[in-house]
Design a protein around this motif. Structure first.
Motif, PDB file in Angstrom:
ATOM      1  N   SER A 278      45.411  35.678  37.475  1.00 52.66           N
ATOM      2  CA  SER A 278      46.555  36.832  37.991  1.00 52.66           C
ATOM      3  C   SER A 278      47.656  36.858  37.192  1.00 52.66           C
ATOM      4  N   LEU A 279      48.230  35.816  37.055  1.00 50.79           N
ATOM      5  CA  LEU A 279      49.705  35.906  36.538  1.00 50.79           C
ATOM      6  C   LEU A 279      50.126  35.754  35.139  1.00 50.79           C
TER       7      LEU A 279
ATOM      8  N   LEU B  20      56.040  44.693  23.034  1.00 52.89           N
ATOM      9  CA  LEU B  20      54.897  44.830  23.606  1.00 52.89           C
ATOM     10  C   LEU B  20      54.629  44.635  24.999  1.00 52.89           C
ATOM     11  N   LEU B  21      55.391  43.466  25.652  1.00 50.73           N
ATOM     12  CA  LEU B  21      55.155  43.104  27.019  1.00 50.73           C
ATOM     13  C   LEU B  21      56.115  43.721  27.735  1.00 50.73           C
ATOM     14  N   THR B  22      55.690  44.159  29.237  1.00 50.70           N
ATOM     15  CA  THR B  22      56.568  44.629  30.100  1.00 50.70           C
ATOM     16  C   THR B  22      57.692  43.667  30.501  1.00 50.70           C
ATOM     17  N   THR B  23      58.616  44.082  31.262  1.00 44.75           N
ATOM     18  CA  THR B  23      59.607  43.131  31.808  1.00 44.75           C
ATOM     19  C   THR B  23      58.783  42.259  32.917  1.00 44.75           C
ATOM     20  N   ILE B  24      58.132  42.826  33.687  1.00 48.72           N
ATOM     21  CA  ILE B  24      57.649  42.126  34.814  1.00 48.72           C
ATOM     22  C   ILE B  24      56.557  40.927  34.229  1.00 48.72           C
TER      23      ILE B  24
ATOM     24  N   ASP C 192      58.011  38.413  22.060  1.00 46.13           N
ATOM     25  CA  ASP C 192      56.609  38.683  22.925  1.00 46.13           C
ATOM     26  C   ASP C 192      55.706  37.663  22.622  1.00 46.13           C
TER      27      ASP C 192
ATOM     28  N   ILE D 225      57.043  39.422  31.257  1.00 46.24           N
ATOM     29  CA  ILE D 225      57.778  38.225  30.805  1.00 46.24           C
ATOM     30  C   ILE D 225      58.358  37.546  32.120  1.00 46.24           C
ATOM     31  N   ILE D 226      58.649  38.312  33.128  1.00 42.43           N
ATOM     32  CA  ILE D 226      59.347  37.496  34.281  1.00 42.43           C
ATOM     33  C   ILE D 226      58.230  36.848  34.762  1.00 42.43           C
ATOM     34  N   LYS D 227      56.858  37.085  35.093  1.00 44.08           N
ATOM     35  CA  LYS D 227      55.966  36.251  35.552  1.00 44.08           C
ATOM     36  C   LYS D 227      55.693  35.152  34.744  1.00 44.08           C
TER      37      LYS D 227
END
Lengths: 493, 344
Positions: A210-211, A427-431, A230, A433-435
């Motif tokens: 999931s994460l 590329l990656l969304t902030t969320i 990224d 990266i946070i995950k």
């Protein structure tokens, strides 16, 4: 079937009920064996024939190896078993790889050879059950232990569903004696087993699938250049994913077996808290590294034939260990890189031991038997965390080769990690990266704090209501994740 | 040892989990939400496995998202007396699934292909990603996965919290709307209620969505943002001919086995339709498709009964109009006996 599926929940409940009904022990063992075949056939029913073939050959050959007095006949029997087991593994797992490389060599030599591409399906867990049966054959050849008396017990040893497709890789003395006397889980074992099953599923479903998996897939599947943020996020995500996926399976397998009253060996001991690479291999996939030590490294000569030969033996072991994981040169490179790390560590230790006295092995952490080279015994705990962090980062680099399907992709990603230009499109969304940041940070802290203990020990020290709260939280997050039925990465190995 | 009273621990844990799950479900239902199905590869594979039913009892639909909204499956099944198998896939070109069916020697049935030009004629590999994943899943599906789906389909229509897009862990985290770095593509964020999915894979806009102008405008905004994306001009020339040739090849394969193929152009409206007419003129794409493949087709604008629908968000019909549209195409098919003679 996979542990993280509705089918397995139904299957497991039925198995628990059947195993606790007042049947004779032999009936219960037959139940377990049939259930294990159903568990395996749920992937691809025809491959059950391979499992039967492997079981029957090794049972009878193993017995003959033990009892046959004629040395030449024993050699012949060993060869028959090795050809049977390794031949099957080579055909299904390495057939296409060998053919591709043969074609490459032919073409390089100027022969215009283009054979039809074979469509070989890899049977789930073939590497695991081949290694399980292989160690029995070798043990019988060396007469290290008694042959298993009944075909039923041997079949169950090979096929027992918790360890069948992704380990832990069990040795006959670890499991066969448990089939000889009636076993039923105590209430305590059942609780521990269910807790471990939940923890394993939590690691797999919530953390790996999931994460982390989407981020790792996005980065490793991205065809262009990436920025360093990224690239590192993707590699860290895969480092977490591969651990949670595989350790999750092992933990769930140990839990499932415990619910039925059987004890399987530990396979992971917080590997990202390892200080150095020999320590890493004492903590990562312990049953494979100990298998490679006992059936490859030591027979090659281990460290008994001088320093130079020891280095060669380490490298051969790690290269074959890499190839075991997959039929691709990138896996060999992954093993080779670990071999280089072990060389460097050994050289460093050798240099230190010649200047300062080495601590005895008795002060080493647990599972020292799983190591193929001495650990970093001079590591000081006060700066141990930084050393563990360095080990982790160097291990992350090896994962780039493990996860990339081509060397081109691996080199590009390594280039992006260490020289990624700020101008590359993000590329990656902030969320996402946070995950990754949250999960990996917590994972490293947790590994460090737990490096000398186990989950069950810690659970025994804290109040029951705390265990219930943590257990509930894991179950709720599993339900919330809705990532059921994703296959485990190690099934393909 | 965890505790001296292990069963008490298990019971306490189960009570906590059950309590939390019930509260979460009640909270979601209190917001007026209803359970639906995830439009997953598992659900698609379940339908894909049914394409071998006899041709006189079954019609297979492929396309992009429009046919999933515009075909009312119940209406079709009631009026035609045959099953409608919905294999269309949102945001994708149907050509991938078309080829999969054409290459399947056991598929000999009736196929209706919905054409959304911007996706159907797209050479971009992205429009094949989700169909390829679903096709791969179907062909590699294990007995255990089939059994798991059998259990899952009993749970999904009963629990709102099993809505993966919005109420899974990732769904909840992704809807926190943490700002992204400039240039990051975060995917299309359709509002809740826009694509409620039935077991038949039909999509329906919910009543609350249709009553909420803000959510409808949000979807319109998504179409607008897609239109503003830098992209290659519509395919033409040899590249278009190659696509048409590959479609004809697929049509011929199905025909050779006794199957039939009919093309459909479902309605769009407003600025979306204007843009489509400019980018993909009917005579250069639709007419050429029919001429190349020698198939018959139903273009919504050619029929009075189909040409006056207004799509709430310019691209898909609401559930009420989907029933009317489905009746409309059935009338045309029956009147002209097109399905049976689609290729003859």
């Amino acid at each position: 079937m996979v542990f993280n599926s509705y089918t397995f929940i139904a299957f497991f409940i039925i198995m628990l009920i059947l195993h606790n009904l007042p049947f004779p022990w032999k009936v219960k063992k037959v139940n377990l064996l049939l259930a294990s075949y159903i568990f395996y056939a749920a992937w691809n029913p025809p491959f059950i024939l391979l499992l039967w073939l492997s079981t029957v050959i090794d049972f009878f050959v193993g017995r003959a190896l033990y009892t046959q007095p004629n040395k030449n006949k024993r050699h012949l029997l060993l060869v028959v078993s090795l050809i049977g087991n390794l031949g099957m593994l080579c055909f299904f797992k390495y057939g296409t790889f060998l053919l591709d490389n043969f074609v490459l060599i032919c073409n390089a030599l100027g022969f215009d050879y283009h054979p039809a591409h074979p469509n070989i399906i890899l049977p789930a867990g073939i590497s695991f059950y081949t290694f399980t049966t292989l160690c029995y054959t070798v043990d019988m050849y060396k007469r290290k232990s008694e042959p298993v008396k009944s075909l039923l017990d041997f079949s169950l040893f090979v096929t027992f569903f918790p360890h069948l497709v992704a380990g832990p890789i069990v040795r006959p003395p670890q499991l066969v004696p448990q089939f000889e006397t009636p076993r039923k889980a105590s209430k305590q074992q059942l609780t521990n087993g269910l807790l471990l099953l939940t923890l394993g599923l939590f690691m797999k479903v919530v953390l790996a699938d999931s994460l982390l998996s989407a981020t790792a897939d996005a980065v490793f599947g991205f065809p262009g250049k990436l920025g360093a943020l990224d690239a590192w996020t993707g590699v860290l995500a895969f480092s977490g994913q591969i651990f949670f996926d595989f350790a999750g399976y092992s933990t769930a397998a140990i839990g499932v077996a415990l619910c039925l009253g059987f004890v399987l060996p530990q396979n992971f001991l917080y590997p990202y808290a390892a200080i150095g690479f020999s320590d890493f291999w004492r903590r990562w996939h312990i049953t494979l590294s100990s298998w490679l030590r006992d059936y490859l490294y030591i027979p090659l000569g281990g460290n008994r034939q001088g320093n130079f030969k020891t280095y060669i033996n380490i490298m051969i072991t790690m290269l074959i260990g890499g190839l075991w994981h997959g039929a691709n040169w990138t896996f060999v490179a992954w093993g080779g890189l670990h071999g280089l790390y072990l060389w460097a560590e050994r050289a460093l230790n050798y240099h230190k031991s010649s200047t300062t006295p080495l601590m005895g092995n008795s002060s080493e952490p647990m599972i020292s038997t799983a190591s193929i080279v001495p650990g970093l015994s001079s590591a000081k705990m006060n700066n141990g965390f930084l050393k563990a962090l360095l080990t982790f980062l160097l291990v992350c680099i090896t994962w780039v080769f493990f996860r990339s399907t081509t060397f081109g992709g691996a080199w590009q990603l390594l280039g992006d990690m260490f020289g990624g230009q700020a101008g590359n499109p993000p590329l990656l969304t902030t969320i996402a990266i946070i995950k990754v940041a949250v999960v990996i940070t917590l994972m490293l802290i947790f590994h460090w704090l737990m490096r000398g203990t186990t989950v069950l020990k810690v659970a025994g020290r804290i109040p029951s209501w705390s265990v219930a709260l943590i257990w509930s939280a894991m179950l709720i997050l599993i339900i919330l994740s809705q990532e059921s039925s994703k296959s485990f990465i190690y099934f393909q190995f | 040892m965890i505790t001296t009273r292990p069963l008490k621990l298990i019971v306490l844990t189960l009570v906590l989990v059950t309590g939390a799950a019930v509260c979460w479900e009640l909270f979601l239902r209190g917001k007026g939400l209803k359970p639906d199905f995830d439009d997953s590869p598992e659900l698609w594979a379940d339908k894909r496995a049914r394409v071998y039913e006899p041709a006189d009892k079954t019609t297979v639909f492929i396309g992009s998202s429009r046919i999933k909204y515009d075909l009312d499956v119940d209406t079709w099944q009631n009026l035609m007396g045959t099953n409608a198998i919905q294999l269309a896939m949102v945001g994708s070109s149907p050509r991938t699934i078309f080829s999969d069916l054409a290459n399947d020697p056991n598929f000999k049935g009736n196929l209706i292909v919905d054409v959304t030009e911007i996706l159907f004629f797209s050479p971009a590999p992205q429009v094949s990603i989700t169909p390829n994943e679903a096709i791969s899943y179907y062909h590699k599906r294990t007995p255990a996965q089939k059994a798991s789906f059998g259990l899952d389909k009993m749970l999904e229509p009963r629990l709102v919290m099993l809505d993966k897009d919005f109420y899974s862990l990732n769904g909840l985290l992704d809807h926190l709307y943490v700002p992204n770095r400039d240039g990051v593509y975060a995917g299309l964020d359709f509002p809740i209620g826009f694509h409620s999915t039935l077991f038949s894979r039909q999509n329906k806009m919910t009543d609350s969505f249709l009553a909420d102008t803000a959510r409808i405008n949000k979807v319109r905004g998504i179409w607008g943002s897609l239109a503003r994306l830098k992209s290659d001009p519509p395919v033409s020339g040899k590249a278009l001919d190659a696509i048409l040739f590959s479609v004809k090849h697929d049509v011929d394969q199905i025909r050779a086995r006794g199957g039939s193929v009919l093309f459909l152009r479902t309605p769009s409206s407003g600025p979306f339709l204007m843009g489509e007419k400019m980018g993909y003129p009917k005579e250069k794409y639709w007419d050429k498709l029919l001429a190349t493949t020698h198939c018959k087709g139903i273009y919504f604008g050619d029929h009075a009964s189909l040409s006056n629908f207004q799509c709430p968000e310019f691209s898909h019909l609401n559930p009420h109009d989907a029933v009317l549209y489905t009746k409309g195409i059935i009338d045309i098919l029956k009147k002209e006996n097109r399905l049976a003679t689609a290729i003859h």
